[in-house]
Enzyme design. Structure first.
Site, PDB file in Angstrom:
ATOM      1  N   CYS A   1       0.829  -1.196   0.000  1.00 52.34           N
ATOM      2  CA  CYS A   1       0.000   0.000   0.000  1.00 52.34           C
ATOM      3  C   CYS A   1       0.863   1.246   0.000  1.00 52.34           C
ATOM      4  O   CYS A   1       1.943   1.273   0.580  1.00 52.34           O
ATOM      5  CB  CYS A   1      -0.911   0.011   1.215  1.00 52.34           C
TER       6      CYS A   1
ATOM      7  N   ARG B   1       5.124  -0.469  -6.296  1.00 47.23           N
ATOM      8  CA  ARG B   1       4.909  -1.312  -5.122  1.00 47.23           C
ATOM      9  C   ARG B   1       3.758  -2.283  -5.319  1.00 47.23           C
ATOM     10  O   ARG B   1       3.580  -3.207  -4.551  1.00 47.23           O
ATOM     11  CB  ARG B   1       4.654  -0.443  -3.886  1.00 47.23           C
TER      12      ARG B   1
ATOM     13  N   TRP C   1      -3.435  -2.789  -1.539  1.00 48.50           N
ATOM     14  CA  TRP C   1      -3.304  -4.214  -1.883  1.00 48.50           C
ATOM     15  C   TRP C   1      -4.081  -4.965  -0.815  1.00 48.50           C
ATOM     16  O   TRP C   1      -3.760  -4.899   0.354  1.00 48.50           O
ATOM     17  CB  TRP C   1      -1.837  -4.641  -1.903  1.00 48.50           C
TER      18      TRP C   1
ATOM     19  N   ASN D   1      -1.857   1.792   6.278  1.00 43.55           N
ATOM     20  CA  ASN D   1      -1.018   0.643   5.914  1.00 43.55           C
ATOM     21  C   ASN D   1      -0.865  -0.227   7.151  1.00 43.55           C
ATOM     22  O   ASN D   1      -0.603   0.292   8.236  1.00 43.55           O
ATOM     23  CB  ASN D   1       0.371   1.091   5.458  1.00 43.55           C
ATOM     24  N   GLY D   2      -0.989  -1.525   7.002  1.00 43.50           N
ATOM     25  CA  GLY D   2      -0.823  -2.437   8.133  1.00 43.50           C
ATOM     26  C   GLY D   2      -2.009  -3.367   8.278  1.00 43.50           C
ATOM     27  O   GLY D   2      -2.903  -3.417   7.430  1.00 43.50           O
TER      28      GLY D   2
ATOM     29  N   GLU E   1      21.403 -19.835   8.231  1.00 43.07           N
ATOM     30  CA  GLU E   1      21.257 -18.548   7.562  1.00 43.07           C
ATOM     31  C   GLU E   1      22.044 -17.449   8.273  1.00 43.07           C
ATOM     32  O   GLU E   1      22.665 -16.597   7.634  1.00 43.07           O
ATOM     33  CB  GLU E   1      19.772 -18.173   7.468  1.00 43.07           C
TER      34      GLU E   1
ATOM     35  N   LYS F   1      25.015 -15.180   6.529  1.00 41.73           N
ATOM     36  CA  LYS F   1      25.013 -13.723   6.457  1.00 41.73           C
ATOM     37  C   LYS F   1      26.338 -13.155   6.959  1.00 41.73           C
ATOM     38  O   LYS F   1      26.887 -12.220   6.382  1.00 41.73           O
ATOM     39  CB  LYS F   1      23.853 -13.147   7.277  1.00 41.73           C
TER      40      LYS F   1
ATOM     41  N   GLU G   1      29.026 -13.820   4.332  1.00 40.35           N
ATOM     42  CA  GLU G   1      28.841 -13.067   3.091  1.00 40.35           C
ATOM     43  C   GLU G   1      29.354 -11.638   3.169  1.00 40.35           C
ATOM     44  O   GLU G   1      30.005 -11.159   2.242  1.00 40.35           O
ATOM     45  CB  GLU G   1      27.349 -13.019   2.724  1.00 40.35           C
TER      46      GLU G   1
ATOM     47  N   HIS H   1      29.248 -33.980  17.935  1.00 40.06           N
ATOM     48  CA  HIS H   1      29.757 -34.878  16.896  1.00 40.06           C
ATOM     49  C   HIS H   1      30.815 -34.191  16.026  1.00 40.06           C
ATOM     50  O   HIS H   1      30.899 -34.436  14.827  1.00 40.06           O
ATOM     51  CB  HIS H   1      28.603 -35.382  16.032  1.00 40.06           C
TER      52      HIS H   1
ATOM     53  N   LYS I   1      24.293 -10.595  -7.110  1.00 41.69           N
ATOM     54  CA  LYS I   1      22.919 -10.706  -6.627  1.00 41.69           C
ATOM     55  C   LYS I   1      22.228 -11.924  -7.215  1.00 41.69           C
ATOM     56  O   LYS I   1      21.477 -12.607  -6.533  1.00 41.69           O
ATOM     57  CB  LYS I   1      22.140  -9.429  -6.977  1.00 41.69           C
TER      58      LYS I   1
END
Length: 615
Positions: free
Chosen positions: A2, A27, A74, A100-101, A488, A492, A495, A511, A610
């Protein structure tokens, strides 16, 4: 997705608002509307579809007024329809709002208002806001728009950005922000001011902007503004000068795109949920998946193929689909999948997860699945990408452009998309009751606010990064559904800071990896209050016994963890299945601030691209 634009000044508001909404079209939206105040009356025009439809309606029936608000919507609650488009007007026509929300407790509030005789004209959660403001303005706020808005916001659960007008006060706008589901920028002009959810909407008119923080409310007039907390304490906000350069402007008040995209997540998750959940019926709505109940029940296996961060997302999704839809799931690296002659047939669905939709290894795995007659689905962020085009069905992440090479908001969006997929499969396969589906969708409605609250840990994490940035090896541990988040988090850090880091399931520590732990090894443990909490406490004690420096991500209110770990990062208590979405936030922030502290190029780390489009 939105968008909000508002104006107050000496010029006609409607052209400024419509042009601002045009700049937010990227958007995505399904309807749009604008409202102005002129001669003591609120005038509204709304329409479904593209903004040109609204422009034509305004052209045929013009709107005048020097104050106005506009919105592109939306859908979340209520189908795309003119009655559900913003702005929404209160029952007596005195107040109008854009929003919005997600109002998590809107049904409770709606039923309360209806019992008082309030009549609703839409199916949205947003209309609850304007009706609450009207009630408080007539009862307790003595017509004070700011006070009425404050009282209404205090009753609402969730994360929000709102702008309100009152026909009896055509010389002021009120805007409020709670959480991180939507930004609020106040643009400062000469005898005129602007409000927008995104900088590009108003950058043509002013470069001087103020950004509302969470739990702040502003009263804006043509001559100035007054900002205070929702508790009534005055705020002196910094005025930012935004460069005309569109790339720099897109960063707003953030130093790097990665930082901005981390903070975008409350909003991007709202956007990936929008229009896809019927909260009252407990249903996920994924029409682009092109799946019938008969086809869903015929499936006996799902294979997820992905690379890098998307692979870890798929590991979380495995928990969702197996738990909710009772469908066996395997997760494979796209780069390895086609080299072992995988067993596939017409009762197998292959799900590709790819932010760009152009990752060569994932596309090759999809071609392998196509040749072997499997049903082919994709979760993508780039509309029109090859992965989307060759799929039998797809889910778009709706995360918006992700510029930073290290994926953040696409990761969490793809996790939520798999949660929606699991719910959709569960409906079609009839593996959940209505009550269970309602609970799972209610849990989902909370996630933007929970993520917003997790983002508030940044000051603590910034200090922690100062203490940890000189170490050269890290170990990340998690169990159950948060084991992939350990993977993950380590990725990060690797990276963007170039520090060696490994993610492990905590039960595997004995182990092998335990041999590495000493006083030079920070060990980050995901120790949320869930069914595996005691086991994680045991892992922490074992790491401490070997001299390791333990950093724990823990649930708010957990005081026991403070005596076990050297450093604690608290995140809000959250539903177990959605805890990975909340738990990953501090790990993203930690990687970002450690990389910052080490002077690394955060947005363009060395040797990385990317989208990997060559093998």
């Amino acid at each position: 997705m939105c968008g909000i634009v508002a104006y107050i000044g000496s010029r006609e508001a409607t052209p400024i608002i419509l042009d601002g909404l045009q700049r937010l079209e990227y958007r995505g939206y399904d309807s749009a509307g604008v409202a102005t105040i002129d001669q003591g009356e609120i005038h509204v025009r709304r329409d479904v579809g593209k903004l040109i439809n609204l422009r034509l309606k305004v052209q045929a029936d013009p709107l005048t007024g020097k104050i106005g608000i506009g919105h592109t919507r939306w859908a979340t609650h209520g189908a795309p329809a003119e009655r559900n488009a913003h702005p929404h007007v209160s029952m007596d026509g005195e107040f109008v709002v854009v929003h919005n929300g997600i109002v998590e407790n809107y049904l409770e509030l709606k039923h309360e208002l209806m019992a008082e005789g309030i009549e609703f004209k839409s199916d949205t959660d947003t209309e609850v806001i304007v009706q609450l403001i009207e009630r408080f303005a007539h009862n307790g706020a003595q017509g004070n728009l700011t006070e009425a808005t404050r009282k209404a916001v205090h009753l609402m659960r969730g994360a929000h950005a709102i702008v309100v007008m009152n026909r009896n006060k055509p010389d002021e706008l009120v805007t409020a922000r709670v959480g991180n589901a939507g930004g609020v920028a106040i643009g400062l002009g000469e005898h005129e001011n602007f409000i927008a959810s995104d900088i590009p909407a108003i950058l043509e008119h002013t470069r001087r902007m103020i950004f509302l923080e969470s739990r702040q409310i502003a009263t804006v007039t043509a001559q100035g503004f007054h900002i205070q907390t929702l508790d009534g304490n005055p705020i002196k906000s910094e005025i930012h000068t935004i460069p005309w350069d569109p790339v720099s402007a897109a960063k707003g008040e953030f130093k790097h795109f990665m930082q901005k995209e981390i903070f975008d997540q409350a909003r991007s998750l709202t956007d990936t949920i929008r229009g896809r959940v019927d909260f009252e019926r407990g249903e996920a709505l994924l029409p682009d998946l092109n799946l019938t109940a008969e086809q869903a029940k015929a499936l006996n296996r799902l294979v997820t193929v992905a690379c890098g961060t998307s692979y870890y997302s798929g590991l979380v999704g495995k928990f969702y689909i197996e738990h909710l839809a009772r469908l066996n799931v395997e997760v494979d690296y796209g780069s390895e999948y086609r080299y072992r002659d995988p067993i596939l047939d017409d009762r197998t669905a292959v799900l590709a997860i790819t932010q760009s939709g152009e990752t060569v290894d994932t596309l090759a795995a999809m071609e392998e699945a196509r040749e072997k007659k499997a049903t082919l689905w994709s979760i993508v962020n780039t509309i029109g990408s090859q992965a989307m085009r060759i799929s039998d069905g797809y889910i778009t992440m709706n995360a918006g452009p992700e510029i930073g090479v290290a994926s953040t908001k696409a990761f969490t969006a793809s996790i939520v998309d798999q949660y929606l997929l699991a719910l959709a499969l569960a409906q079609l396969r009839e593996t959940l009751t209505l009550g269970q589906r309602r609970q799972y969708t209610h849990d989902l409605s909370r996630i933007p606010d929970l993520v917003g609250r997790a983002l508030e840990t940044e000051p603590v994490i910034k200090e922690l990064a100062t203490a940890l940035h000189h170490y050269t090896d890290f170990l990340y541990l998690g169990r159950g559904i948060n084991y992939p988040i350990a993977l993950e988090g380590a990725l990060k850090l690797k990276e963007i800071s170039y520090i060696h880091a490994e993610g492990y399931p905590a039960g595997e520590m004995k182990h092998g990896p335990i041999a590495l732990i000493d006083e030079e090894m920070p060990v980050l443990c995901l120790a949320l209050k869930d069914n595996l909490y005691e086991k994680m406490i045991s892992q922490i004690e074992q790491a401490k016994a070997r001299g390791g420096i333990v950093v724990a991500v823990a649930t708010e209110g957990d005081t026991v963890i403070q005596s076990k770990a050297d450093h604690v990062i608290y995140v809000p208590e959250c539903p177990y299945l959605l805890s990975p979405v909340v738990a990953v936030i501090p790990l993203q922030l930690l990687a970002y601030h450690i990389a910052q502290r080490r002077g690394a190029d955060v947005d363009q780390p060395r040797n990385l691209a990317k989208s990997v489009t060559v093998e």
